[in-house]
Design a protein around this motif. Structure first.
Motif, PDB file in Angstrom:
ATOM      1  N   ASN A   1      -2.923   0.181   6.953  1.00  0.00           N
ATOM      2  CA  ASN A   1      -2.385  -0.454   8.156  1.00  0.00           C
ATOM      3  C   ASN A   1      -1.399   0.530   8.782  1.00  0.00           C
TER       4      ASN A   1
ATOM      5  N   SER B   1      -6.489  -9.211   6.572  1.00  0.00           N
ATOM      6  CA  SER B   1      -5.025  -9.180   6.566  1.00  0.00           C
ATOM      7  C   SER B   1      -4.484  -9.133   5.150  1.00  0.00           C
TER       8      SER B   1
ATOM      9  N   GLY C   1      -1.527 -11.411  10.179  1.00  0.00           N
ATOM     10  CA  GLY C   1      -0.964 -11.997   8.970  1.00  0.00           C
ATOM     11  C   GLY C   1      -0.029 -13.152   9.215  1.00  0.00           C
TER      12      GLY C   1
ATOM     13  N   HIS D   1       0.099  -6.727  11.024  1.00  0.00           N
ATOM     14  CA  HIS D   1      -1.316  -6.340  11.024  1.00  0.00           C
ATOM     15  C   HIS D   1      -1.866  -6.600  12.425  1.00  0.00           C
TER      16      HIS D   1
ATOM     17  N   ARG E   1      -8.918 -12.837   8.573  1.00  0.00           N
ATOM     18  CA  ARG E   1      -7.921 -13.425   7.665  1.00  0.00           C
ATOM     19  C   ARG E   1      -7.971 -12.734   6.308  1.00  0.00           C
TER      20      ARG E   1
END
Length: 212
Positions: free
Chosen positions: A60, A50, A95, A74, A47
């Motif tokens: 990314n 992200s 995400g 992501h 988390r």
């Protein structure tokens, strides 16, 4: 599978210019958040990752045929060791998921690859990879980029460090991280800033529990 792994690692070292930067992050909030939410440290880390990918979209991404391609979603591969080698099932759209949603999907994928009941689609489409050797008591390593991605995060075991707090010495848990990146695409300063943003997310991980 071993032949495929060997070929991909050879491709990675032949094509990418590997550089690794490391940072030790305060993990107290991360551990507390995982305990409060009833999920693993990896889930909370994903988390926070992200958020770092959103702030630094150049990571990314993939690099093929001279093209640095950035992705909106992501899609994070999480390396899992199995009897025949190593695979990285992809948690899609991290995400767009809640913390509980990330945990449920990662657990589903991990169980699928460990039992052999998975589809090749579960391994495709990754835009970034995480390799966690913390459960094996590793303190640091140099993760190899999963081509055509341009970066991979190595996660090590949580350690306890002594810190000076005014006149006292206190002990706090920390998490060593190793980020390997393709220097053809991003620079060391970019990687340092990425780890800085990730550290901020990890050190304020309690916010993710409130999101659900």
């Amino acid at each position: 599978m071993r032949k495929t792994i060997a070929n991909r690692l050879q491709e990675s070292y032949r094509e990418a210019v590997h550089v690794t930067v490391s940072r030790e992050v305060d993990a107290e909030a991360l551990v507390a958040a995982a305990d409060d939410a009833g999920v693993s440290l990896t889930d909370v880390l994903l988390r926070a990752l992200s958020d770092a990918l959103a702030a630094h979209p150049a990571f990314n991404a993939t690099f093929e045929d001279g093209t640095h391609r950035l992705y909106e979603e992501h899609n994070v591969g999480v390396a899992v060791a199995i009897e025949d080698g190593l695979v990285a099932p992809v948690v899609a759209d991290v995400g767009g998921r809640s913390l509980d949603g990330i945990a449920a999907e990662r657990e589903r994928l991990t169980e699928a690859v460990q039992s052999g009941d998975y589809a090749m689609a579960d391994l495709r489409g990754g835009t970034f990879t995480v390799s966690n050797l913390g459960p094996l008591d590793v303190d640091g390593f140099t993760p190899i980029i999963n081509p055509p991605q341009i970066a991979i995060l190595g996660v090590n075991r949580v350690q306890e460090r002594a810190r000076r707090d005014e006149d006292d010495v206190i002990f706090r848990r920390t998490l060593p991280l190793d980020l390997s990146f393709d220097h053809r695409v991003v620079d060391g300063a970019d990687a340092a800033r990425f780890l800085g943003t990730l550290a901020e997310g990890i050190e304020s991980a309690g916010e993710y529990v409130d999101e659900g």
